[in-house]
Design an enzyme around this catalytic site. Structure first.
Site, PDB file in Angstrom:
ATOM      1  N   ARG A 191     -11.549  65.243 -47.396  1.00 51.17           N
ATOM      2  CA  ARG A 191     -11.426  66.222 -46.311  1.00 51.17           C
ATOM      3  C   ARG A 191      -9.984  66.709 -46.128  1.00 51.17           C
ATOM      4  O   ARG A 191      -9.740  67.894 -45.927  1.00 51.17           O
ATOM      5  CB  ARG A 191     -11.905  65.567 -45.017  1.00 51.17           C
ATOM      6  CG  ARG A 191     -12.075  66.494 -43.840  1.00 51.17           C
ATOM      7  CD  ARG A 191     -12.282  65.697 -42.557  1.00 51.17           C
ATOM      8  NE  ARG A 191     -13.269  64.656 -42.659  1.00 51.17           N
ATOM      9  CZ  ARG A 191     -14.554  64.776 -42.326  1.00 51.17           C
ATOM     10  NH1 ARG A 191     -14.996  65.914 -41.837  1.00 51.17           N
ATOM     11  NH2 ARG A 191     -15.388  63.748 -42.444  1.00 51.17           N
TER      12      ARG A 191
ATOM     13  N   CYS B 121     -34.933  78.547 -38.515  1.00 49.52           N
ATOM     14  CA  CYS B 121     -35.927  78.333 -37.457  1.00 49.52           C
ATOM     15  C   CYS B 121     -35.759  76.959 -36.837  1.00 49.52           C
ATOM     16  O   CYS B 121     -36.622  76.088 -36.996  1.00 49.52           O
ATOM     17  CB  CYS B 121     -37.319  78.505 -38.033  1.00 49.52           C
ATOM     18  SG  CYS B 121     -37.531  80.126 -38.719  1.00 49.52           S
TER      19      CYS B 121
HETATM   20  N1  LLP Z   1     -14.017  57.366 -50.588  1.00 53.62           N
HETATM   21  C1  LLP Z   1     -15.267  56.955 -50.287  1.00 53.62           C
HETATM   22  C2  LLP Z   1     -15.769  55.716 -50.872  1.00 53.62           C
HETATM   23  C3  LLP Z   1     -16.071  57.717 -49.441  1.00 53.62           C
HETATM   24  O1  LLP Z   1     -17.298  57.298 -49.157  1.00 53.62           O
HETATM   25  C4  LLP Z   1     -15.571  58.924 -48.895  1.00 53.62           C
HETATM   26  C5  LLP Z   1     -16.398  59.741 -48.012  1.00 53.62           C
HETATM   27  C6  LLP Z   1     -14.270  59.322 -49.239  1.00 53.62           C
HETATM   28  C7  LLP Z   1     -13.517  58.512 -50.080  1.00 53.62           C
HETATM   29  C8  LLP Z   1     -13.643  60.577 -48.717  1.00 53.62           C
HETATM   30  O2  LLP Z   1     -13.504  60.570 -47.346  1.00 53.62           O
HETATM   31  P1  LLP Z   1     -12.674  61.734 -46.602  1.00 53.62           P
HETATM   32  O3  LLP Z   1     -11.233  61.607 -47.006  1.00 53.62           O
HETATM   33  O4  LLP Z   1     -13.254  63.033 -47.022  1.00 53.62           O
HETATM   34  O5  LLP Z   1     -12.883  61.469 -45.160  1.00 53.62           O
HETATM   35  N2  LLP Z   1     -20.387  64.188 -44.525  1.00 53.62           N
HETATM   36  C9  LLP Z   1     -19.458  63.619 -43.567  1.00 53.62           C
HETATM   37  C10 LLP Z   1     -18.416  62.770 -44.221  1.00 53.62           C
HETATM   38  C11 LLP Z   1     -18.997  61.676 -45.086  1.00 53.62           C
HETATM   39  C12 LLP Z   1     -17.938  60.935 -45.827  1.00 53.62           C
HETATM   40  C13 LLP Z   1     -18.537  60.179 -46.956  1.00 53.62           C
HETATM   41  N3  LLP Z   1     -17.595  59.421 -47.695  1.00 53.62           N
HETATM   42  C14 LLP Z   1     -18.833  64.761 -42.762  1.00 53.62           C
HETATM   43  O6  LLP Z   1     -19.195  65.905 -42.988  1.00 53.62           O
HETATM   44  O7  LLP Z   1     -18.023  64.519 -41.872  1.00 53.62           O
END
Ligand code: LLP
Length: 429
Positions: free
Chosen positions: A290, A358
């Site tokens: 992110r 919907c």
């Molecule tokens: N590493 C692992 C093992 C992960 O499971 C994830 C994200 C990341 C790195 C990266 O995390 P980030 O830096 O992006 O926070 N769909 C949800 C977020 C799910 C995150 C899943 N794992 C949302 O839209 O907020």
């Protein structure tokens, strides 16, 4: 309201660099995602600088991935975290260096494991003994030796949305922090011909603002490494992967710490702990997703029906919705938005931006303050680079929307819009 990267207002209009977003909408039609490549590269370089040369930044592919993004990562010499044969395939077909792949997933299928071994991915992350057993079996058959991170659940409650916490005790991810159990796995695979457990992994959740949560994670993981070393001098765990999860700005409710501060405090804490326990500093990995692409994305929609329910709510409908951004419906996620062709006008119209599906829950922004809207205006929703395209769907048989990259004042279509024909191309009569 914050405008990120190359977004800027001039006259009445919102621009990306020197290009009017209204013109982008005219050229590529709506809805569409625009990704600011300059901002993505800038974020990558900030991560690299603050993490240090010997350590590794692994971009989490689940956040946002298409072929162009793979090429971008390749040109930055990045590592890539994949969680399925699909993500691995996209990386492989675009010539990504397989040594730089970290293959995640708490329930990889045997086919996925075989594919990872055949491609010689750099590292597997394993959440269970069961999976290590399979990796060993297939590696033997294919005459390979695979490196493995053991994913540990450090039992940390990061204060974020319930659905994106990953390291509480009650979680499907990782092996519980049980020293005897971990040591028995390490013993079992010591000097194995086809498996090398190279280090430990943990990931505490996503959209986390608290530096303390990451510091707790470092403390837990280094302490665990020290305990293992005390019990087994001959086992060398050389690498420590601390996952991703760094929070970003979506709205004024969010106050993220800078990349430099987040990463700096992790590196300092690792050093502090290693000195305290008189240990060699492991090679460090982090897996941001992110925080690399989130702020770089903008979604453009065209405004359609406007419904004013006197004294209750105004609904401003757009031509996309939960199919291109499920996050508000799923996590109550919040976004900032404005009408790009009226960017400098006063924002005094309170409304809910709703999608065209919907579902009453198909909302993009609840209680938004935008400029006086008219059918045909173009709405820009910001910070949609993370987990929007990657979580998109064809609900109501809406077409998935295109991805346009912006770089140095040029636009490039990198994923085309789906067509109606695409909707039936998998069907068999
Ligand atoms: N590493 C692992 C093992 C992960 O499971 C994830 C994200 C990341 C790195 C990266 O995390 P980030 O830096 O992006 O926070 N769909 C949800 C977020 C799910 C995150 C899943 N794992 C949302 O839209 O907020």
């Amino acid at each position: 309201m914050k405008l990120h990267g190359s977004l800027n207002i001039r006259g009445n209009d919102l621009f990306i660099g020197d290009i009017k977003l209204h013109d982008v909408a005219k050229e590529f039609k709506t809805p569409c995602y625009i990704m600011d490549e300059n901002l993505i590269r800038d974020n990558i370089s900030r991560f690299k600088k603050s993490f240090g040369e010997n350590n590794v930044i692994v971009y989490a592919g689940k956040t946002f991935l298409n072929s162009y993004m793979v090429k971008l990562l390749k040109s930055e010499n990045m590592y890539l975290d994949v969680v399925s044969s699909g993500e691995l395939f996209i990386a492989h077909s675009n010539g990504f260096n397989m040594e730089n792949i970290v293959f995640h997933g708490s329930n990889k299928t045997p086919e996925e494991i075989k594919m990872g071994i055949e491609f010689s991915v750099g590292r597997f992350v394993c959440d269970s003994l069961e999976e290590i057993t399979l990796i060993e079996k297939f590696s033997k058959e294919l005459n390979k030796k695979m490196k493995i991170f053991l994913r540990i659940n450090p039992g940390i409650d990061a204060h974020t949305h319930e659905y994106i916490k990953t390291a509480c005790i009650d979680s499907k991810f990782g092996i519980s922090k049980d020293l005897n159990k971990i040591i028995s796995i390490l013993d079992k695979y010591k000097d194995n011909e086809n498996i090398e457990i190279i280090g430990l992994h943990s990931h505490i959740g996503s959209q986390i603002f608290s530096k303390e949560a990451f510091i707790d994670e470092v403390d837990e993981m280094i302490y665990l490494l020290k305990e293992i070393k005390t019990k087994r001098e001959d086992i060398n765990l050389l690498e420590l992967n601390l996952g991703g999860g760094f929070g970003i700005y979506y709205t004024e409710e969010d106050s993220p710490t800078s990349i430099e501060e987040q990463v700096g405090s992790i590196v300092d804490r690792v050093k502090y702990n290693c000195e305290k326990f008189n240990m060699k500093i492991p090679k460090l990995y982090i897996e941001p997703g992110r925080s690399i692409v989130g702020n770089a994305g903008t979604t453009l929609y065209e405004i359609g029906v406007i419904k004013e329910i006197s004294g209750i709510r105004n609904y401003v409908s757009v031509d996309g919705g939960m199919t291109d951004n499920i996050r508000p419906a799923l996590y109550d996620a919040k976004y900032e938005c404005l009408i790009v062709n009226k960017a400098s006008f006063e924002r005094n119209y309170k409304c809910t931006i709703s999608g065209k599906c919907c579902e009453s829950g198909d909302v993009i922004v609840k209680d938004a303050l935008i400029q006086e809207p008219r059918r045909g205006d173009i709405l820009g929703v910001f910070s949609t680079g993370a987990y929007c395209h990657s979580m998109s769907s064809n609900y109501n048989k809406l077409l998935k929307i295109p991805i346009i990259f912006f770089k140095d004042n040029e636009l490039k279509l990198t994923t085309r819009r789906e067509t109606l024909e695409d909707l039936i191309k998998l069907d068999i009569l």
